[in-house]
Design a protein around this motif. Structure first.
Motif, PDB file in Angstrom:
ATOM      1  N   LYS A 162       0.907  -1.151   0.227  1.00  0.00           N
ATOM      2  CA  LYS A 162      -0.147  -0.144  -0.005  1.00  0.00           C
ATOM      3  C   LYS A 162       0.869   1.294   0.065  1.00  0.00           C
ATOM      4  CE  LYS A 162      -4.018  -2.138   0.478  1.00  0.00           C
ATOM      5  NZ  LYS A 162      -4.817  -2.616  -0.518  1.00  0.00           N
ATOM      6  N   ARG A 163       0.199   2.344  -0.418  1.00  0.00           N
ATOM      7  CA  ARG A 163       1.039   3.641  -0.434  1.00  0.00           C
ATOM      8  C   ARG A 163       0.560   4.260   0.948  1.00  0.00           C
ATOM      9  NH1 ARG A 163       1.308   6.260  -6.402  1.00  0.00           N
ATOM     10  NH2 ARG A 163       2.960   5.185  -6.984  1.00  0.00           N
ATOM     11  N   VAL A 164       1.495   5.169   1.377  1.00  0.00           N
ATOM     12  CA  VAL A 164       1.168   5.944   2.570  1.00  0.00           C
ATOM     13  C   VAL A 164       1.301   7.409   2.218  1.00  0.00           C
ATOM     14  CG1 VAL A 164       2.046   6.051   4.834  1.00  0.00           C
ATOM     15  CG2 VAL A 164       2.223   3.955   3.769  1.00  0.00           C
ATOM     16  N   LYS A 165       0.411   8.080   3.096  1.00  0.00           N
ATOM     17  CA  LYS A 165       0.596   9.471   2.893  1.00  0.00           C
ATOM     18  C   LYS A 165       0.453  10.141   4.438  1.00  0.00           C
ATOM     19  CE  LYS A 165       2.007  12.332   0.346  1.00  0.00           C
ATOM     20  NZ  LYS A 165       3.263  11.773   0.252  1.00  0.00           N
ATOM     21  N   VAL A 166       1.201  10.982   4.701  1.00  0.00           N
ATOM     22  CA  VAL A 166       1.446  11.680   6.054  1.00  0.00           C
ATOM     23  C   VAL A 166       0.675  13.002   5.946  1.00  0.00           C
ATOM     24  CG1 VAL A 166       2.468  12.407   8.022  1.00  0.00           C
ATOM     25  CG2 VAL A 166       3.433  10.487   6.770  1.00  0.00           C
ATOM     26  N   ASP A 194      -3.596  18.944  -3.854  1.00  0.00           N
ATOM     27  CA  ASP A 194      -3.984  17.619  -3.421  1.00  0.00           C
ATOM     28  C   ASP A 194      -2.594  17.041  -2.961  1.00  0.00           C
ATOM     29  OD1 ASP A 194      -2.966  17.787  -5.910  1.00  0.00           O
ATOM     30  OD2 ASP A 194      -4.047  16.360  -6.946  1.00  0.00           O
ATOM     31  N   ILE A 195      -1.650  17.531  -2.673  1.00  0.00           N
ATOM     32  CA  ILE A 195      -0.411  17.052  -2.113  1.00  0.00           C
ATOM     33  C   ILE A 195      -0.181  16.028  -1.071  1.00  0.00           C
ATOM     34  CG2 ILE A 195       0.192  18.967  -0.696  1.00  0.00           C
ATOM     35  CD1 ILE A 195       3.261  18.729  -1.456  1.00  0.00           C
ATOM     36  N   ALA A 196      -1.534  16.173  -0.136  1.00  0.00           N
ATOM     37  CA  ALA A 196      -1.603  15.076   1.032  1.00  0.00           C
ATOM     38  C   ALA A 196      -2.461  13.943   0.485  1.00  0.00           C
ATOM     39  CB  ALA A 196      -2.040  15.828   2.264  1.00  0.00           C
ATOM     40  N   CYS A 197      -3.543  13.850  -0.528  1.00  0.00           N
ATOM     41  CA  CYS A 197      -4.216  13.204  -0.935  1.00  0.00           C
ATOM     42  C   CYS A 197      -3.974  11.458  -1.271  1.00  0.00           C
ATOM     43  CB  CYS A 197      -5.246  13.424  -1.979  1.00  0.00           C
ATOM     44  SG  CYS A 197      -6.285  14.911  -1.435  1.00  0.00           S
ATOM     45  N   THR A 198      -4.425  10.632  -0.758  1.00  0.00           N
ATOM     46  CA  THR A 198      -4.152   9.253  -1.345  1.00  0.00           C
ATOM     47  C   THR A 198      -5.571   8.375  -1.098  1.00  0.00           C
ATOM     48  OG1 THR A 198      -2.732   7.362  -0.656  1.00  0.00           O
ATOM     49  CG2 THR A 198      -3.751   8.563   1.161  1.00  0.00           C
ATOM     50  N   ASP A 199      -5.304   7.140  -1.817  1.00  0.00           N
ATOM     51  CA  ASP A 199      -6.499   6.207  -1.862  1.00  0.00           C
ATOM     52  C   ASP A 199      -5.887   4.930  -1.025  1.00  0.00           C
ATOM     53  OD1 ASP A 199      -5.023   5.047  -3.572  1.00  0.00           O
ATOM     54  OD2 ASP A 199      -6.329   5.293  -5.242  1.00  0.00           O
ATOM     55  N   GLY A 200      -4.733   5.026  -0.466  1.00  0.00           N
ATOM     56  CA  GLY A 200      -3.936   4.181   0.346  1.00  0.00           C
ATOM     57  C   GLY A 200      -4.199   4.069   1.892  1.00  0.00           C
ATOM     58  N   LEU A 250       4.394   8.206  -2.405  1.00  0.00           N
ATOM     59  CA  LEU A 250       3.953   8.851  -3.643  1.00  0.00           C
ATOM     60  C   LEU A 250       2.446   8.674  -3.763  1.00  0.00           C
ATOM     61  CD1 LEU A 250       6.474   7.545  -6.586  1.00  0.00           C
ATOM     62  CD2 LEU A 250       6.502   9.704  -5.169  1.00  0.00           C
ATOM     63  N   ASN A 251       2.001   9.886  -4.501  1.00  0.00           N
ATOM     64  CA  ASN A 251       0.632   9.989  -4.599  1.00  0.00           C
ATOM     65  C   ASN A 251       0.653  10.589  -5.992  1.00  0.00           C
ATOM     66  OD1 ASN A 251       1.366  12.344  -4.252  1.00  0.00           O
ATOM     67  ND2 ASN A 251      -0.421  12.788  -2.684  1.00  0.00           N
ATOM     68  N   ALA A 252      -0.876  10.824  -6.526  1.00  0.00           N
ATOM     69  CA  ALA A 252      -0.944  11.436  -7.719  1.00  0.00           C
ATOM     70  C   ALA A 252      -0.303  12.526  -8.073  1.00  0.00           C
ATOM     71  CB  ALA A 252      -2.564  11.528  -8.318  1.00  0.00           C
ATOM     72  N   TYR A 253      -0.254  13.478  -7.035  1.00  0.00           N
ATOM     73  CA  TYR A 253       0.415  14.830  -7.075  1.00  0.00           C
ATOM     74  C   TYR A 253       1.988  14.760  -7.474  1.00  0.00           C
ATOM     75  CZ  TYR A 253       2.292  19.411  -5.134  1.00  0.00           C
ATOM     76  OH  TYR A 253       2.883  20.400  -5.440  1.00  0.00           O
ATOM     77  N   VAL A 272      12.808  20.540   2.431  1.00  0.00           N
ATOM     78  CA  VAL A 272      11.447  20.620   1.863  1.00  0.00           C
ATOM     79  C   VAL A 272      11.116  19.429   1.359  1.00  0.00           C
ATOM     80  CG1 VAL A 272      10.339  21.735  -0.161  1.00  0.00           C
ATOM     81  CG2 VAL A 272      11.900  23.026   1.565  1.00  0.00           C
ATOM     82  N   HIS A 273      10.387  18.433   1.993  1.00  0.00           N
ATOM     83  CA  HIS A 273      10.421  17.087   1.582  1.00  0.00           C
ATOM     84  C   HIS A 273       9.040  16.414   0.854  1.00  0.00           C
ATOM     85  CE1 HIS A 273       7.544  16.642   4.838  1.00  0.00           C
ATOM     86  NE2 HIS A 273       8.190  17.215   5.551  1.00  0.00           N
ATOM     87  N   LEU A 274       8.272  17.422   0.677  1.00  0.00           N
ATOM     88  CA  LEU A 274       7.084  17.233  -0.033  1.00  0.00           C
ATOM     89  C   LEU A 274       6.531  15.690   0.362  1.00  0.00           C
ATOM     90  CD1 LEU A 274       8.156  17.805  -3.706  1.00  0.00           C
ATOM     91  CD2 LEU A 274       7.614  19.351  -1.997  1.00  0.00           C
ATOM     92  N   GLY A 275       6.758  15.168   1.636  1.00  0.00           N
ATOM     93  CA  GLY A 275       6.143  14.136   2.266  1.00  0.00           C
ATOM     94  C   GLY A 275       6.542  12.981   1.532  1.00  0.00           C
ATOM     95  N   CYS A 276       7.702  12.910   0.678  1.00  0.00           N
ATOM     96  CA  CYS A 276       8.199  11.676  -0.131  1.00  0.00           C
ATOM     97  C   CYS A 276       9.185  11.022   0.107  1.00  0.00           C
ATOM     98  CB  CYS A 276       8.208  12.304  -1.732  1.00  0.00           C
ATOM     99  SG  CYS A 276       9.331  13.176  -2.086  1.00  0.00           S
ATOM    100  N   LEU A 277       9.903  11.437   1.202  1.00  0.00           N
ATOM    101  CA  LEU A 277      11.271  10.634   1.868  1.00  0.00           C
ATOM    102  C   LEU A 277      10.894   9.977   2.906  1.00  0.00           C
ATOM    103  CD1 LEU A 277      13.569  13.902   1.522  1.00  0.00           C
ATOM    104  CD2 LEU A 277      13.133  12.202  -0.204  1.00  0.00           C
ATOM    105  N   GLY A 278       9.972  10.067   3.583  1.00  0.00           N
ATOM    106  CA  GLY A 278       9.752   9.163   4.826  1.00  0.00           C
ATOM    107  C   GLY A 278       8.739   9.965   5.653  1.00  0.00           C
ATOM    108  N   VAL A 279       8.451   9.448   6.925  1.00  0.00           N
ATOM    109  CA  VAL A 279       7.756  10.030   8.039  1.00  0.00           C
ATOM    110  C   VAL A 279       8.627  10.852   8.790  1.00  0.00           C
ATOM    111  CG1 VAL A 279       5.974   9.657   9.689  1.00  0.00           C
ATOM    112  CG2 VAL A 279       6.232   8.222   7.800  1.00  0.00           C
ATOM    113  N   VAL A 280       8.591  12.216   8.825  1.00  0.00           N
ATOM    114  CA  VAL A 280       9.213  13.047   9.621  1.00  0.00           C
ATOM    115  C   VAL A 280       8.661  12.898  11.119  1.00  0.00           C
ATOM    116  CG1 VAL A 280       9.747  15.446  10.239  1.00  0.00           C
ATOM    117  CG2 VAL A 280       9.751  14.890   7.873  1.00  0.00           C
ATOM    118  N   LEU A 281       9.630  12.705  12.120  1.00  0.00           N
ATOM    119  CA  LEU A 281       9.156  12.280  13.624  1.00  0.00           C
ATOM    120  C   LEU A 281       9.425  13.443  14.412  1.00  0.00           C
ATOM    121  CD1 LEU A 281      10.614   8.636  13.772  1.00  0.00           C
ATOM    122  CD2 LEU A 281       8.211   9.266  13.313  1.00  0.00           C
TER     123      LEU A 281
END
Length: 440
Positions: free
Chosen positions: A45-49, A58-64, A431-434, A169-178
């Motif tokens: 599955k894909r993951v969006k934080v 729609d940078i944060a959107c996902t169907d996962g 990743l996501n559509a954006y 400036v990670h765009l949410g695509c490098l991992g989960v910032v803790l």
């Protein structure tokens, strides 16, 4: 064991984008975030934080899987000597301000909205204004990142420096910032002075305005010459405000929304509305002072569509005059007020719109009165064409039509960022559509 919810609908603040993730998680610890990622790997599955949900795209959107960080919101450490604070990435800046206040500390610069998380605000390159100040991510001195395979990376100038240069400036695509460690400054008060001017005056004297005020910005009212100049500077004056419920709300909110709604049937009214509201609310000099975070943040009021590009600072005059000329040449094209113009210092963060150059941000807006969409595509396209022509880069959180080809031209370090992303997330879990439009 972390518990996921089905049937949760996510919507951004502006209600311009929404999605229905398959599972929605609200972890309370690093272990629980790890469990979600393990489950995602297992089920492919894909993951969006997601943070505050304020990005107007729609940078944060996902169907996962969607991870909402709201429960990981503690202040972990305050180093009063270094004036640094380490926080969990899910803390809202609005909740951080009073905590910093207890230690007589503050952040040196903030965006207009504080209902955003520490992890999110850096992820999309949030900025404010001031030629001595970079985007908000330049205040980050360290962060920890949980990557797709469950590894924790400690990142700073001295450790995993290349990842640090990307992850601010990670765009949410490098991992989960803790966690995020922010450089603070001693607590301070700001005085805000706003006064009327004209576009010609401001553009001809831009350098002196920039020198005169630490946090200088201006608002241009399209279909007119009118400008409201805003200076914000350090002060010792006691808190005072020129705000007034009747003018700010009865007029500035309710009447404006009603008139903008009428103008959706009679577009010719927009120019008149812009001039009328300038005359009503912006022709007299206003002053207020308060704690810095109370002056930096203000209400965005209505739901809206926005674009905000960073262009080389020396192109400010050319770009604004061209936008004005295009609106004059096409009377059917309407533009709501204001066009907000801000200035930011260059930096070395790989995907920062201010990478290696001092920049001017030009923010355009179309409101959605009572949620109604007003035609904006002609205006949007005209603006984007001008921005691209002068070497602009779009704000990551806001709507734009750029693809990988554009970004490769815009960002000298784009391929370096891509290499880091592919190494940290080889299967594209984040990743996501954006983001596919950005990277593929």
């Amino acid at each position: 064991m972390v518990h996921g919810y089905k049937g949760v609908k996510f919507q951004n603040w502006a209600r311009t984008y929404g999605c229905c993730p398959e599972m929605y998680f609200q972890p309370t610890s690093v272990e629980e975030v790890r469990e979600v990622l393990a489950l995602a790997r297992q089920q492919n599955k894909r993951v969006k934080v997601v943070g505050g949900g304020h990005s107007p795209s729609d940078i944060a959107c996902t169907d996962g899987f969607m991870i909402h960080m709201g429960k990981m919101n503690r202040v972990l450490q305050v180093d009063t000597e270094k004036k640094q604070v380490t926080v969990e990435a899910g803390i809202l800046l609005a909740d951080l301000h009073p905590q910093l206040g207890k230690h007589s500390l503050a952040l040196s610069n903030l965006g207009a909205v504080s209902d955003v998380t520490a992890g999110g605000v850096i992820g999309s390159g949030t900025h404010n204004t001031g030629i001595k100040h970079g985007i908000l991510a330049t205040q980050v001195v360290a962060l920890t990142l949980l990557t797709a395979d469950g590894t924790i990376l400690e990142c700073s100038e001295s450790s995993n420096a290349d990842v640090f240069q990307a992850a601010r400036v990670h765009l949410g695509c490098l991992g989960v910032v803790l966690t995020v460690t922010l450089q603070c400054v001693p607590q301070f008060h700001l005085q805000e002075i706003s006064f009327p001017s004209t576009l010609e005056e401001v553009l001809n004297n831009l350098d002196s305005h920039l020198k005169k005020s630490e946090y200088f910005r201006f608002l241009w009212f399209p279909h007119s010459e009118n400008v409201s100049v805003i200076y914000q500077d350090h002060t010792n004056k006691p808190p005072s405000s020129s705000a007034n419920w009747f003018w700010d709300y009865a007029i500035g909110f309710y009447l404006l929304e009603f008139l903008l709604w009428i103008s959706s049937f009679l577009p010719g009214l927009v120019g008149w509305i812009n001039r009328f509201f300038f005359w009503l609310l912006f022709t007299r000099k206003k002053e207020s002072s308060d704690l810095s975070h109370k002056i930096f943040t203000y209400e965005c009021r209505f739901k809206q569509h926005v674009q905000d590009w960073a262009i080389p600072r020396e192109k400010t005059k050319e770009a604004l005059l061209e936008l004005k000329a295009m609106l004059e040449a096409h009377p059917k094209m309407v533009a709501h007020f204001p066009v907000e113009v801000r200035f930011t210092r260059g930096d070395d963060i790989l995907l920062s719109p201010c990478f290696q150059r001092d920049s001017c941000y030009m923010n355009i807006i179309m409101y959605r009165p009572y949620g109604k969409d007003v035609p904006r595509l002609d205006y949007w396209l005209t603006y984007e064409t001008i921005m691209k022509k002068v070497g602009g880069r779009p704000h990551w959180a806001k709507a734009h039509n750029c693809t990988r080809k554009d970004f490769e031209k815009m960002y000298p370090a784009f391929s370096k960022f891509c290499a880091i992303r592919e190494k940290l997330d080889p299967t594209g879990m984040f990743l996501n559509a954006y983001l596919e439009k950005v990277f593929y």
